[in-house]
Design a protein around this motif. Sequence first.
Motif, PDB file in Angstrom:
ATOM      1  N   TYR A 222     -23.749  16.315 -73.963  1.00  0.00           N
ATOM      2  CA  TYR A 222     -25.122  15.671 -73.458  1.00  0.00           C
ATOM      3  C   TYR A 222     -24.930  14.602 -73.097  1.00  0.00           C
ATOM      4  O   TYR A 222     -24.423  13.485 -73.947  1.00  0.00           O
TER       5      TYR A 222
ATOM      6  N   ARG B 285     -27.297  12.306 -71.808  1.00  0.00           N
ATOM      7  CA  ARG B 285     -28.457  11.263 -71.965  1.00  0.00           C
ATOM      8  C   ARG B 285     -28.272  10.750 -73.648  1.00  0.00           C
ATOM      9  O   ARG B 285     -28.182  11.361 -74.522  1.00  0.00           O
ATOM     10  N   ALA B 286     -28.682   9.387 -73.512  1.00  0.00           N
ATOM     11  CA  ALA B 286     -28.594   9.058 -74.673  1.00  0.00           C
ATOM     12  C   ALA B 286     -29.893   9.565 -75.678  1.00  0.00           C
ATOM     13  O   ALA B 286     -29.896   9.649 -76.737  1.00  0.00           O
ATOM     14  N   ALA B 287     -30.738   9.628 -75.125  1.00  0.00           N
ATOM     15  CA  ALA B 287     -32.023   9.876 -75.670  1.00  0.00           C
ATOM     16  C   ALA B 287     -33.033  10.715 -74.566  1.00  0.00           C
ATOM     17  O   ALA B 287     -33.078  10.401 -73.380  1.00  0.00           O
ATOM     18  N   GLY B 288     -34.063  11.404 -75.201  1.00  0.00           N
ATOM     19  CA  GLY B 288     -34.716  12.016 -74.251  1.00  0.00           C
ATOM     20  C   GLY B 288     -34.292  13.303 -73.630  1.00  0.00           C
ATOM     21  O   GLY B 288     -33.252  13.767 -73.770  1.00  0.00           O
TER      22      GLY B 288
ATOM     23  N   SER C  55     -34.055  15.373 -69.411  1.00  0.00           N
ATOM     24  CA  SER C  55     -33.553  15.038 -68.278  1.00  0.00           C
ATOM     25  C   SER C  55     -34.470  15.856 -67.197  1.00  0.00           C
ATOM     26  O   SER C  55     -35.254  16.565 -67.738  1.00  0.00           O
TER      27      SER C  55
ATOM     28  N   SER D   1     -34.372  19.714 -72.040  1.00  0.00           N
ATOM     29  CA  SER D   1     -35.364  18.863 -72.844  1.00  0.00           C
ATOM     30  C   SER D   1     -34.762  18.004 -73.950  1.00  0.00           C
ATOM     31  O   SER D   1     -35.654  17.768 -74.811  1.00  0.00           O
ATOM     32  N   GLY D   2     -33.619  17.857 -73.597  1.00  0.00           N
ATOM     33  CA  GLY D   2     -33.049  16.797 -74.658  1.00  0.00           C
ATOM     34  C   GLY D   2     -31.775  17.341 -75.607  1.00  0.00           C
ATOM     35  O   GLY D   2     -31.368  18.702 -75.266  1.00  0.00           O
ATOM     36  N   ARG D   3     -30.893  16.297 -76.148  1.00  0.00           N
ATOM     37  CA  ARG D   3     -29.478  16.619 -76.842  1.00  0.00           C
ATOM     38  C   ARG D   3     -29.894  17.835 -77.849  1.00  0.00           C
ATOM     39  O   ARG D   3     -28.861  18.763 -77.838  1.00  0.00           O
ATOM     40  N   ALA D   4     -30.670  17.819 -78.846  1.00  0.00           N
ATOM     41  CA  ALA D   4     -30.563  18.964 -79.535  1.00  0.00           C
ATOM     42  C   ALA D   4     -30.732  20.277 -79.029  1.00  0.00           C
ATOM     43  O   ALA D   4     -30.171  21.360 -79.472  1.00  0.00           O
TER      44      ALA D   4
ATOM     45  N   ASP E 255     -27.221  21.096 -77.183  1.00  0.00           N
ATOM     46  CA  ASP E 255     -26.242  21.229 -78.164  1.00  0.00           C
ATOM     47  C   ASP E 255     -26.332  22.863 -78.560  1.00  0.00           C
ATOM     48  O   ASP E 255     -25.226  23.340 -79.191  1.00  0.00           O
TER      49      ASP E 255
END
Length: 548
Positions: A305, A307-310, A312, A316-319, A322
């Motif tokens: 992913y 994005r470092a955080a949050g 896009s 809805s985010g890294r977690a 993944d």
Amino acid sequence: MADRNSDASGDVAAPPSDVAALDAVIEDRAPPPMPVCGNGRVESGEVCDDGNMRSGDGCRDDCLRIEPDYVCTVAGMPCMTTAVCGDGRIGGPEQCDDRNMTSGDGCSAMCTLEPGYVCPLQGVACRAARCGDGIRADVEACDDGNMAARDGCSPMCQLEDGFACTMPGMPCVAIRCGDRMTQGNEQCDDGNNLPGDGCFECRREPTCTTSGCTTQCGDGVLLAPEQCDDGNTRNNDGCSATCMTEPGYACMMIRAAEPATVQVPIVYRDFRGADLAGGHPDFESFGGSERGIVTAMLTGGKPTYARAAGGSATTSGRAAFDQWYRDTAGVNVTLVERLTLTRVSAGIYRYNNSAFFPLDGRGWIAMGREMPRNDGHNFHFTSELRYWFQYAGGETLEFTGDDDVFVFINGRLAVDLGGVHGAESGSVTLNPATATTLGLTVGRVYELALFQAERHTTESNYRLTLGGFNLPRSLCNSACGDGVVTRDEACDDGTNDGRYGGCLPGCRMRAPFCGDGMLQRDSGEQCDDGNMVNGDGCSTRCENETIG
């Protein structure tokens, strides 16, 4: 008064001594007694007598001929065979001769036929008599005593995937890929569904880094220092268990022999939409194309992913991201299958489906945790496909699909069609400039990894075209004419033109030779008694001998 020496006619009888002399004369003139075959004495007209009247033991049942490959030197004693077990010629009491004295290959160390085999050609490896007889023989990988399919042992006596057959004549037992026990046709079992980690679907894979891939013997991918790789680790088929060409065989690297279809392993992961309680937040939530969702390099073989955080625009985010391409209990359901690409022209294979719903009626729907959507389809899933190729230059990949598509070559991003969108197209051609960007070197093996996601209930397209990505494969055959005799050849003299003492074309049979029991006068033979023994009337050069 009659003389007492006279008979009734008045003739005078011969004195007793004269009668005895006459009898002796008659006895001397009688013919000699007939020879008796089987009495253990060589009598008039007989050439041998071993004390019986059986053929097949050296002295024929009429004692008038010594059988080929025997010598009978002492009357009343068994004849001795001159046949040599292991010389590739059946003689004397031999039932077979496969040019060795090894038991367990159909022809025993005593050159007798072993159960479950037939040996139709002398000097050639024996073969299984019949699949289904409950005896595992020759190249049979199993024999469960029947010729039924889908019971673990095929009608050709080869192991079927998902089974182990350990006892000939007994039923095979089901096995499970992923139990960490290597059984049956499995080449490995690492207990997971992760392609690209060296073992997938219990088959060996090349292992790859950002500088290329290292192949394993038996993975079907030919790369130095391997001399061959036929997709297995068996000996005696031309390519050894260590991927070296075996003596007497020629293993060709083939590209031109293109199959009609190519099956590529693919992993599907089924998700539930965000509109359902406990559904995944990235499915049935967003809309619109978005590039740059993933970084330019794979990490641990998976997209990373970006994005470092949050989140896009469409994630809805890294977690949550993944979980797209990783087995996650309670979040996705994994199914492993194969995608079949069809040859459309020379070197070009394609899969094209404008209604790509491989998980209809399966996954969460089959478990009752989700209802079918538009027209009864299952829309929420991802797919992960990997393919290996030897870079030569000019290879092309084209893809059209929805939603997200990320193609990595040598671990580097080559096509980015991210976002929730209708059918979009992307392509890459491995020309010199692209090869530099992707870190490719001609002749090395690399991995192509394609990650796709279907995230919305509108449509699902999947069109993949691969051009020039065909892997070099090994085809091994006996090399008749190389002067090396392999297990399925009777002889190989290098020319195999059928001349006397040589080998017939095809290396499957010997040409006429001294000692074959057939007189070849045009080749200079004066005799041929079927053996290579001197002192029995016919020499080892098939010339007449004087005996006695």
